[in-house]
Design an enzyme around this catalytic site. Structure first.
Site, PDB file in Angstrom:
ATOM      1  N   PRO A   1       3.947   0.004  -3.506  1.00  0.00           N
ATOM      2  CA  PRO A   1       3.757  -0.636  -4.821  1.00  0.00           C
ATOM      3  C   PRO A   1       4.868  -0.330  -5.829  1.00  0.00           C
ATOM      4  CG  PRO A   1       1.648   0.151  -4.022  1.00  0.00           C
ATOM      5  CD  PRO A   1       2.686   0.647  -3.045  1.00  0.00           C
TER       6      PRO A   1
ATOM      7  N   CYS B   1       0.821  -1.204   0.000  1.00  0.00           N
ATOM      8  CA  CYS B   1       0.000   0.000   0.000  1.00  0.00           C
ATOM      9  C   CYS B   1       0.855   1.253   0.000  1.00  0.00           C
ATOM     10  CB  CYS B   1      -0.998   0.005   1.163  1.00  0.00           C
ATOM     11  SG  CYS B   1      -0.285   0.017   2.794  1.00  0.00           S
ATOM     12  N   CYS B   2       0.171   2.370  -0.327  1.00  0.00           N
ATOM     13  CA  CYS B   2       0.808   3.682  -0.319  1.00  0.00           C
ATOM     14  C   CYS B   2       1.914   3.740  -1.369  1.00  0.00           C
ATOM     15  CB  CYS B   2       1.307   3.971   1.098  1.00  0.00           C
ATOM     16  SG  CYS B   2       1.897   5.640   1.387  1.00  0.00           S
ATOM     17  N   ILE B   3       3.160   4.023  -0.993  1.00  0.00           N
ATOM     18  CA  ILE B   3       4.273   4.134  -1.939  1.00  0.00           C
ATOM     19  C   ILE B   3       4.924   2.756  -2.188  1.00  0.00           C
ATOM     20  CG2 ILE B   3       5.995   4.650  -0.136  1.00  0.00           C
ATOM     21  CD1 ILE B   3       5.934   6.315  -3.607  1.00  0.00           C
TER      22      ILE B   3
END
Ligand SMILES: *[C@@H]1O[C@H](CO)[C@@H](O)[C@H](O)[C@H]1NC(C)=O
Length: 249
Positions: free
Chosen positions: A163, A159-161
């Site tokens: 990926p 999640c968030c950055i």
């Protein structure tokens, strides 16, 4: 005291046996942290949301982090770098309540899935994306972890950055980091979507309460704090991600 303890054991034992027999084995999920604190480590609320949803989903959780220095340490009251060194494993142990192991010891055979929460630590300590963007280098233990779960066809949640790690390591995969347009400040890191494309992956637009599932690669992603929004919406999006990961186990 003794008698009461004995009685309790007598009452609960048959029930425990029943639960054990009627339930499938718990999913064994590895969680990889990157420090403790949004600007130089794992985003604390995201890490917590992952673990709460895994707990509710009945998973067996094991937490790992690389035993390396953080890129730098941020004074979170002002967001400025400090003159001190901290270790990613030691800081992550705060979130893990001490129950943590070095990422070098993670054996893919012992786990059904892996989840990496976000926070700048994912882009500073697990790889160099925060500095180098699409040309980033990935920590070798993180690379080995993600590639071996992928090779074993076991689900990977991010999640968030975080990926960007899948975008860099899994050629042709698809992920979401939210939106590619800032939309008046709702998506302050919208430029990340472009970097995902540069790394050879496909960016899929998703809102904060949604997930993108790359079924061929078993990669589940959700925007979390890429979106400037209310905490409970981030928590719910992560819940959706965790559920999709557990459903694939
Ligand atoms: C952290 O930043 C605040 C705000 O600028 C400052 O008052 C404080 O002294 C800093 N703390 C350390 C340990 O550097």
């Amino acid at each position: 005291m003794l008698a009461a303890a004995h009685l309790l054991r007598f009452v609960t034992a048959p029930l425990a046996r029943h639960i054990h027999m009627s339930r499938p084995a718990s999913a064994k999920v590895a969680v990889v942290l990157s420090g403790c604190g949004v600007y130089d480590g794992s985003e604390v609320h995201e890490a917590s949301a992952v673990m709460v949803h895994l707990s509710r989903g009945g998973a067996d959780v094991a937490i790992f982090a690389p035993d390396v220095d953080q890129m730098h340490v941020i004074n979170h009251t002002k967001g400025e770098p400090m003159e001190e060194k901290r270790n990613v494993l030691v800081e992550s142990a705060r979130i893990a309540r001490g129950k943590i192991a070095a990422l070098s010891t993670l054996d893919v055979a012992g786990h059904d899935a892996v989840i990496l929460p976000g926070g700048f630590g994912a882009a500073k300590n697990l790889c160099t994306f925060a500095v180098d963007g699409a040309d980033c280098k990935v920590n070798p233990e993180v690379e080995k972890t993600i590639k071996s779960f992928h090779d074993a066809k076991k689900p990977i949640g991010l999640c968030c950055i975080a990926p960007v790690l899948a975008a860099k390591l899994i050629p042709g995969c698809s992920v979401t980091v939210g939106n590619d347009q800032e939309e008046g400040g709702r998506w302050p890191y919208a430029g990340t979507a472009g970097a995902v494309g540069k790394m050879g992956a496909t960016h899929i637009r998703r809102d904060v309460n949604e997930v993108h599932v790359d079924t061929a690669n078993k990669i589940v992603t959700t925007p979390a704090f890429m979106c400037e929004t209310k905490l409970h919406e981030i928590y719910d999006g992560i819940g959706h991600m965790v559920k999709e990961v557990l459903d694939m186990v």
